[in-house]
Design an enzyme around this catalytic site. Structure first.
Site, PDB file in Angstrom:
ATOM      1  N   ASP A   1       0.813  -1.228   0.000  1.00  0.00           N
ATOM      2  CA  ASP A   1       0.000   0.000   0.000  1.00  0.00           C
ATOM      3  C   ASP A   1       0.841   1.271   0.000  1.00  0.00           C
ATOM      4  O   ASP A   1       0.310   2.363   0.208  1.00  0.00           O
ATOM      5  CB  ASP A   1      -0.931   0.001   1.220  1.00  0.00           C
ATOM      6  CG  ASP A   1      -1.957  -1.118   1.137  1.00  0.00           C
ATOM      7  OD1 ASP A   1      -2.366  -1.453   0.001  1.00  0.00           O
ATOM      8  OD2 ASP A   1      -2.328  -1.655   2.189  1.00  0.00           O
TER       9      ASP A   1
ATOM     10  N   ASP B   1      14.083  -9.034   0.395  1.00  0.00           N
ATOM     11  CA  ASP B   1      13.611 -10.090   1.296  1.00  0.00           C
ATOM     12  C   ASP B   1      14.591 -10.158   2.459  1.00  0.00           C
ATOM     13  O   ASP B   1      15.761 -10.512   2.281  1.00  0.00           O
ATOM     14  CB  ASP B   1      13.569 -11.428   0.544  1.00  0.00           C
ATOM     15  CG  ASP B   1      13.004 -12.544   1.405  1.00  0.00           C
ATOM     16  OD1 ASP B   1      12.935 -12.379   2.652  1.00  0.00           O
ATOM     17  OD2 ASP B   1      12.642 -13.591   0.837  1.00  0.00           O
TER      18      ASP B   1
ATOM     19  N   ASN C   1      11.148  -2.685  12.021  1.00  0.00           N
ATOM     20  CA  ASN C   1       9.762  -3.077  12.273  1.00  0.00           C
ATOM     21  C   ASN C   1       9.442  -4.474  11.741  1.00  0.00           C
ATOM     22  O   ASN C   1       8.613  -5.180  12.327  1.00  0.00           O
ATOM     23  CB  ASN C   1       8.819  -2.050  11.632  1.00  0.00           C
ATOM     24  CG  ASN C   1       7.407  -2.582  11.544  1.00  0.00           C
ATOM     25  OD1 ASN C   1       6.694  -2.656  12.542  1.00  0.00           O
ATOM     26  ND2 ASN C   1       7.002  -2.996  10.338  1.00  0.00           N
TER      27      ASN C   1
ATOM     28  N   TYR D   1       8.525 -17.142  18.918  1.00  0.00           N
ATOM     29  CA  TYR D   1       8.381 -15.710  18.627  1.00  0.00           C
ATOM     30  C   TYR D   1       8.707 -14.862  19.859  1.00  0.00           C
ATOM     31  O   TYR D   1       9.500 -13.918  19.789  1.00  0.00           O
ATOM     32  CB  TYR D   1       6.953 -15.462  18.149  1.00  0.00           C
ATOM     33  CG  TYR D   1       6.553 -14.017  17.956  1.00  0.00           C
ATOM     34  CD1 TYR D   1       7.197 -13.210  17.019  1.00  0.00           C
ATOM     35  CD2 TYR D   1       5.511 -13.460  18.696  1.00  0.00           C
ATOM     36  CE1 TYR D   1       6.822 -11.887  16.840  1.00  0.00           C
ATOM     37  CE2 TYR D   1       5.121 -12.144  18.516  1.00  0.00           C
ATOM     38  CZ  TYR D   1       5.784 -11.355  17.588  1.00  0.00           C
ATOM     39  OH  TYR D   1       5.405 -10.054  17.413  1.00  0.00           O
TER      40      TYR D   1
ATOM     41  N   LYS E   1      11.932 -12.280  20.303  1.00  0.00           N
ATOM     42  CA  LYS E   1      11.698 -10.847  20.543  1.00  0.00           C
ATOM     43  C   LYS E   1      12.306 -10.411  21.893  1.00  0.00           C
ATOM     44  O   LYS E   1      12.711  -9.264  22.049  1.00  0.00           O
ATOM     45  CB  LYS E   1      10.205 -10.538  20.502  1.00  0.00           C
ATOM     46  CG  LYS E   1       9.611 -10.565  19.093  1.00  0.00           C
ATOM     47  CD  LYS E   1      10.071  -9.390  18.240  1.00  0.00           C
ATOM     48  CE  LYS E   1       9.135  -9.181  17.052  1.00  0.00           C
ATOM     49  NZ  LYS E   1       9.532  -8.044  16.203  1.00  0.00           N
TER      50      LYS E   1
ATOM     51  N   VAL F   1      -2.268  -5.725  17.561  1.00  0.00           N
ATOM     52  CA  VAL F   1      -2.518  -4.573  16.686  1.00  0.00           C
ATOM     53  C   VAL F   1      -3.297  -5.046  15.459  1.00  0.00           C
ATOM     54  O   VAL F   1      -2.975  -6.093  14.882  1.00  0.00           O
ATOM     55  CB  VAL F   1      -1.186  -3.928  16.243  1.00  0.00           C
ATOM     56  CG1 VAL F   1      -1.456  -2.640  15.464  1.00  0.00           C
ATOM     57  CG2 VAL F   1      -0.290  -3.646  17.446  1.00  0.00           C
TER      58      VAL F   1
ATOM     59  N   THR G   1      -3.572  -5.374  12.244  1.00  0.00           N
ATOM     60  CA  THR G   1      -2.801  -5.327  10.993  1.00  0.00           C
ATOM     61  C   THR G   1      -3.164  -6.551  10.152  1.00  0.00           C
ATOM     62  O   THR G   1      -3.845  -7.473  10.638  1.00  0.00           O
ATOM     63  CB  THR G   1      -1.287  -5.370  11.280  1.00  0.00           C
ATOM     64  OG1 THR G   1      -0.969  -6.684  11.779  1.00  0.00           O
ATOM     65  CG2 THR G   1      -0.861  -4.323  12.301  1.00  0.00           C
TER      66      THR G   1
HETATM   67  N1  LIG Z   1       0.220  -6.994  14.759  1.00  0.00           N
HETATM   68  C1  LIG Z   1       0.430  -7.305  16.028  1.00  0.00           C
HETATM   69  O1  LIG Z   1      -0.511  -7.674  16.770  1.00  0.00           O
HETATM   70  C2  LIG Z   1       1.815  -7.184  16.620  1.00  0.00           C
HETATM   71  C3  LIG Z   1       1.928  -7.353  18.005  1.00  0.00           C
HETATM   72  C4  LIG Z   1       3.192  -7.248  18.591  1.00  0.00           C
HETATM   73  C5  LIG Z   1       4.285  -6.977  17.802  1.00  0.00           C
HETATM   74  N2  LIG Z   1       4.142  -6.832  16.456  1.00  0.00           N
HETATM   75  C6  LIG Z   1       5.355  -6.589  15.678  1.00  0.00           C
HETATM   76  O2  LIG Z   1       5.137  -5.478  14.832  1.00  0.00           O
HETATM   77  C7  LIG Z   1       5.904  -5.635  13.632  1.00  0.00           C
HETATM   78  C8  LIG Z   1       5.005  -5.448  12.418  1.00  0.00           C
HETATM   79  O3  LIG Z   1       3.930  -6.369  12.508  1.00  0.00           O
HETATM   80  P1  LIG Z   1       2.618  -6.211  11.602  1.00  0.00           P
HETATM   81  O4  LIG Z   1       1.520  -6.839  12.368  1.00  0.00           O
HETATM   82  O5  LIG Z   1       2.499  -4.836  11.105  1.00  0.00           O
HETATM   83  O6  LIG Z   1       2.995  -7.207  10.396  1.00  0.00           O
HETATM   84  P2  LIG Z   1       2.261  -7.442   8.997  1.00  0.00           P
HETATM   85  O7  LIG Z   1       0.962  -6.747   8.945  1.00  0.00           O
HETATM   86  O8  LIG Z   1       2.292  -8.909   8.774  1.00  0.00           O
HETATM   87  O9  LIG Z   1       3.287  -6.748   7.976  1.00  0.00           O
HETATM   88  C9  LIG Z   1       4.565  -7.310   7.851  1.00  0.00           C
HETATM   89  C10 LIG Z   1       5.450  -6.414   7.017  1.00  0.00           C
HETATM   90  O10 LIG Z   1       6.723  -7.062   6.895  1.00  0.00           O
HETATM   91  C11 LIG Z   1       7.019  -7.277   5.518  1.00  0.00           C
HETATM   92  N3  LIG Z   1       7.714  -8.538   5.360  1.00  0.00           N
HETATM   93  C12 LIG Z   1       7.249  -9.771   5.643  1.00  0.00           C
HETATM   94  N4  LIG Z   1       8.169 -10.691   5.345  1.00  0.00           N
HETATM   95  C13 LIG Z   1       9.239 -10.005   4.865  1.00  0.00           C
HETATM   96  C14 LIG Z   1      10.508 -10.397   4.373  1.00  0.00           C
HETATM   97  N5  LIG Z   1      10.876 -11.694   4.323  1.00  0.00           N
HETATM   98  N6  LIG Z   1      11.363  -9.437   3.957  1.00  0.00           N
HETATM   99  C15 LIG Z   1      11.017  -8.130   3.987  1.00  0.00           C
HETATM  100  N7  LIG Z   1       9.835  -7.705   4.457  1.00  0.00           N
HETATM  101  C16 LIG Z   1       8.958  -8.641   4.869  1.00  0.00           C
HETATM  102  C17 LIG Z   1       5.657  -7.268   4.823  1.00  0.00           C
HETATM  103  O11 LIG Z   1       5.771  -6.852   3.481  1.00  0.00           O
HETATM  104  P3  LIG Z   1       5.942  -7.845   2.226  1.00  0.00           P
HETATM  105  O12 LIG Z   1       4.966  -8.959   2.427  1.00  0.00           O
HETATM  106  O13 LIG Z   1       5.645  -6.955   1.060  1.00  0.00           O
HETATM  107  O14 LIG Z   1       7.373  -8.293   2.267  1.00  0.00           O
HETATM  108  C18 LIG Z   1       4.922  -6.204   5.626  1.00  0.00           C
HETATM  109  O15 LIG Z   1       5.271  -4.925   5.153  1.00  0.00           O
HETATM  110  C19 LIG Z   1       6.573  -7.010  13.746  1.00  0.00           C
HETATM  111  O16 LIG Z   1       7.883  -6.873  14.208  1.00  0.00           O
HETATM  112  C20 LIG Z   1       5.729  -7.739  14.759  1.00  0.00           C
HETATM  113  O17 LIG Z   1       6.453  -8.734  15.438  1.00  0.00           O
HETATM  114  C21 LIG Z   1       2.937  -6.925  15.845  1.00  0.00           C
END
Ligand SMILES: NC(=O)c1ccc[n+]([C@@H]2O[C@H](COP(=O)([O-])OP(=O)(O)OC[C@H]3O[C@@H](n4cnc5c(N)ncnc54)[C@H](OP(=O)(O)O)[C@@H]3O)[C@@H](O)[C@H]2O)c1
Length: 266
Positions: free
Chosen positions: A43, A57, A84, A155, A159, A188, A190
């Site tokens: 996006d 990657d 991130n 996980y 972390k 979150v 997402t």
């Molecule tokens: N959502 C939650 O509830 C939550 C809670 C606690 C912590 N977090 C942390 O917050 C961070 C972001 O989470 P999110 O929920 O926003 O994740 P998400 O919605 O799954 O988005 C993941 C992002 O990482 C990219 N990505 C995935 N695999 C990749 C790879 N091999 N190389 C490069 N980029 C890659 C994806 O883009 P592409 O697919 O285009 O590569 C996307 O931009 C993470 O560190 C997660 O551990 C999230």
């Protein structure tokens, strides 16, 4: 509040959706120049501002150095690094059912994506941050690093290592002007949660529920979130932007929790 980020160069990983997209949006809105790292542009096309997407990657050990090179080529240096990208590595779905569900290869992929990508990006960025007299590194961890969950043992453990690493880096490089802080989100809203086959669907399968009910009611209740709802990505992004900003100049080695009251410990 003016964050004094105009013209600063930020590298944001996992920037195409979710929290990373919100961080990129917020930093651009504050006048920063952003190198957005992810496999796809997702996006990002809808964002206005000085933005470069670098398709990489992060499971590739060479990718982090390329991300920093891209920032130097495009904008002449680096001031801010937001690690991130993280969560389930490619091909893995979280939460799991049990600790026993993760084999060595799963653990290795978890370490590679959530820890080594951070280690490598920081290593590549530090000389450039030092060349600018310092900068800010913000690492995104999770509340599960402090509140261990058997359904995501690998996980949470990895972390927790990010938390530890952030503190170590803040100690070693603080005297040279590099601040290192961690933001730990709770649940979150997402794509990780909302996508078909994502976390909400997995919990729905386990609980005999459906995706929408999990997202709106069941997950906040299961996690005893005080706010009664999942966190919005921009609420995490605002905290990241503050830590990226020189306004937080005396904040380093700290962890900021954005979890709607999920963590109960003092
Ligand atoms: N959502 C939650 O509830 C939550 C809670 C606690 C912590 N977090 C942390 O917050 C961070 C972001 O989470 P999110 O929920 O926003 O994740 P998400 O919605 O799954 O988005 C993941 C992002 O990482 C990219 N990505 C995935 N695999 C990749 C790879 N091999 N190389 C490069 N980029 C890659 C994806 O883009 P592409 O697919 O285009 O590569 C996307 O931009 C993470 O560190 C997660 O551990 C999230």
């Amino acid at each position: 509040m003016e964050l004094n980020l105009i013209g600063r160069v930020a590298v944001v990983t996992g920037a195409s959706k979710g929290i990373g997209l919100a961080v990129t949006h917020t930093l651009l809105a504050e006048g920063a120049r952003v190198v957005a790292v992810s496999r796809t542009a997702g996006d990002l096309a809808g964002l206005a501002g000085d933005l470069r997407h670098v398709a990489l990657d992060l499971m590739d050990p060479a990718a982090p150095e390329r991300a920093i090179e891209a920032a130097v080529d495009a904008f002449g240096g680096v001031d801010v690094v937001v690690n991130n990208a993280g969560g389930p590595p490619p091909g893995i779905r979280l939460p799991r059912g049990s600790f026993l569900d993760a084999a060595d290869a799963d653990w290795q992929a978890m370490v590679e994506f959530n820890l080594f990508s951070v280690v490598r990006l920081v290593r590549a960025a530090i000389p450039h941050l030092l060349a600018r007299g310092g900068g800010s590194i913000v690492n995104v961890a999770t509340t599960l690093a402090r509140q261990p969950a058997p359904m995501s043992a690998d996980y949470g453990a990895v972390k927790a290592a990010v938390l530890n690493l952030s503190k170590v880096l803040s100690e070693e490089f603080g005297g040279q002007g590099i601040r290192v802080n961690t933001v730990s989100p709770g649940a979150v809203r997402t794509p990780w949660w909302t996508d078909a086959g994502g976390a909400a669907d997995r919990i729905a399968d386990m609980a005999g529920s459906d995706r929408d009910t999990v997202l709106t009611t069941l997950a906040p209740r299961m996690m005893n979130m005080v706010t009664g709802r999942l966190v919005e990505p921009r609420e995490v992004a605002d905290v990241v932007a503050f830590l990226a900003s020189p306004l937080s100049a005396s904040t380093t080695g700290a962890e900021f929790v954005v979890d709607g009251g999920f963590l109960k410990s003092l």
